[in-house]
Design an enzyme around this catalytic site. Structure first.
Site, short mmCIF file in Angstrom:
data_model
loop_
_atom_site.label_atom_id
_atom_site.label_comp_id
_atom_site.label_asym_id
_atom_site.label_seq_id
_atom_site.Cartn_x
_atom_site.Cartn_y
_atom_site.Cartn_z
N TRP A 1 27.29 68.03 64.53
CA TRP A 1 26.32 67.88 63.43
C TRP A 1 25.84 69.26 62.93
O TRP A 1 25.57 69.46 61.76
CB TRP A 1 25.15 67.05 63.96
N SER B 1 17.44 74.42 67.09
CA SER B 1 17.62 73.41 66.05
C SER B 1 16.73 73.68 64.82
O SER B 1 16.78 74.76 64.27
CB SER B 1 17.37 72.02 66.64
N HIS C 1 23.43 69.01 72.11
CA HIS C 1 22.40 69.69 71.33
C HIS C 1 21.16 69.95 72.20
O HIS C 1 20.37 69.03 72.43
CB HIS C 1 22.06 68.75 70.16
N LYS D 1 16.24 77.29 62.89
CA LYS D 1 16.19 77.65 61.47
C LYS D 1 14.92 78.48 61.25
O LYS D 1 14.89 79.48 60.55
CB LYS D 1 16.12 76.39 60.59
C1 GCU Z 1 18.11 66.68 62.88
C2 GCU Z 1 18.34 67.51 61.65
C3 GCU Z 1 18.78 68.93 62.00
C4 GCU Z 1 17.85 69.55 63.01
C5 GCU Z 1 17.70 68.63 64.20
C6 GCU Z 1 16.69 69.11 65.25
O1 GCU Z 1 19.32 66.41 63.53
O2 GCU Z 1 19.28 66.85 60.86
O3 GCU Z 1 18.83 69.73 60.84
O4 GCU Z 1 18.31 70.82 63.37
O5 GCU Z 1 17.26 67.37 63.78
O6 GCU Z 1 15.76 69.84 64.93
O7 GCU Z 1 16.85 68.71 66.41
#
Ligand code: GCU
Length: 393
Positions: A322, A231, A373, A235
């Site tokens: 998402w 997540s 997720h 990134k």
């Molecule tokens: C939120 C955010 C995402 C990110 C996520 C996470 O949903 O919007 O961009 O990847 O958190 O880190 O779990």
């Protein structure tokens, strides 16, 4: 780090928990493929001066650094160099999992005076006869939580070590708190102070410090280190992989917007949402791209292309819309011409694979797992298979 109070640690954890996974405005979020705007995917093989990249050498020497520079200027900020005073001390060492693994805690001191540090939790195959390949990743809730707490499921140490790999992790908040209101409490408050680098850059910087540590540990083959993250930390893994060519393989787990997903699709999370809710992840310039994905100089496929010829694995999950699974797959798929410069195959297949059927014949791998997720055992199984194929000869 020493300067952080317990109160702060708790408040950060609460804010992070509240923010995670909740779309800012459900009504505005597009989950309808037919409503994806028409867009042109930027071609990473066209240089800033408009000329085409013709060779692998040109890619590595000129174009890949040019793309990294653009993303540093416009999205994540610039990652500073390794600090001069960086040094490491072994805090503890024990044998675990019935003798098959060695667990070490190493403190990475970031300055000579030992005022700032973060701890690296390491699991290694016990009794290995030669240096082993490794994974490095940042965790969400603390090193201890990966052994006995809420992150156990994301860090299957015994399984990873049995597969012949070392795995190292450090805590996100010990490096840089994940909180837009507390941007003056982490590494950015004292190192490269005044530099415009987002929290994603700070965490990526720490990943490079873990690699610095591996270079000092004879038990690990530092030329075979995969960088991994889930997540927001996926990134981070991608940004670390782009900035530090020493990482031999990059894994993006459900990284979504500003990770592996194509921003111009504006499917699921958008620049508007991410830049408003998580401004501290990015550099200041990024704010100007809210609602303007098409004006960004490139897209995430360009960032991912900078990994070539190093192997890259992208994973999505069916219920994680998402993060735009299809956009993540398009990103992986689009890399084929870049890997071809090096005589390598990108993704194996031309169509998006069905859930739970990984495509990992080439130097780019992809799967979409059934479920939500998360970084799961299934994901790790595939990363280890892919890493074995590429890092263990
Ligand atoms: C939120 C955010 C995402 C990110 C996520 C996470 O949903 O919007 O961009 O990847 O958190 O880190 O779990």
């Amino acid at each position: 780090m020493k300067f952080r109070s317990l109160f702060f640690a708790l408040s950060t954890a609460c804010v992070a928990a509240l923010l995670a996974g909740v779309p800012a405005s459900a009504q505005e979020t597009n989950y309808d493929e037919s409503k994806v705007p028409s867009y042109v995917l930027p071609d990473p093989l066209v240089m800033n001066n408009g000329k085409a990249v013709k060779s692998a050498r040109q890619w590595t020497r000129k174009r890949a650094p040019e793309i990294v520079e653009t993303f540093a200027d416009q999205m994540y900020g610039h990652i500073p160099a390794r600090p001069e005073g960086l040094h490491f001390k072994l805090l503890s060492k024990e044998t675990v999992y019935g003798g098959i693994a060695e667990r070490k805690v190493v403190r990475a001191f970031l300055d000579k005076g030992e005022e700032h540090w973060f701890d690296i939790l390491i699991h290694l195959p016990a009794g290995a006869t030669k240096p082993v390949p490794a994974f490095a990743g940042i965790n969400f809730y603390g090193n201890e939580a990966t052994i006995t707490g809420r992150s156990i499921g994301s860090w299957p140490y015994e399984y990873i070590v049995k597969s012949g790999f070392c795995v190292a992790t450090a805590w996100r908040d010990e490096i840089e708190p994940d909180d837009p209101k507390n941007t003056d409490k982490g590494v950015r408050s004292w190192y490269n102070k005044g530099g415009d680098w987002g929290a994603i850059s700070a965490w990526a910087w720490a990943l490079s410090r873990i690699l610095d540590y591996f270079e000092t540990d004879p038990a690990v083959d530092a030329s075979k280190v995969a960088v991994i993250g889930h997540s927001r930390l996926g990134k981070t893994a991608m940004w670390a992989g782009a900035c530090d060519p020493r990482f031999a393989l990059v894994v993006s787990n459900d990284s979504g917007c500003c990770g592996a997903a194509i921003s111009r699709r504006a499917f699921g999370e958008t620049f508007e949402v991410i830049a408003s809710r998580f401004p501290h992840w990015f550099c200041k310039n990024f704010q100007k791209y809210k609602g303007r994905e098409n004006d960004f100089p490139g897209d995430q496929n360009c960032l991912a292309a900078t990994f070539a010829p190093r192997p890259f694995y992208v994973a999505s999950a069916t219920e994680d819309q998402w993060a735009d699974p299809k956009g993540e797959w398009i990103c992986a798929k689009s890399l084929t011409p870049v890997y071809a410069l090096f005589g390598k195959k990108g993704l194996g297949k031309d169509t998006m694979p069905a859930p739970d059927t990984p495509d990992m014949d080439g130097s780019v791998g992809y799967h979409i797992r059934t479920g939500g997720h998360a970084l799961s055992d299934y994901d790790w199984q595939n990363y280890l298979a892919f890493a074995k194929r590429h890092l263990v000869k």
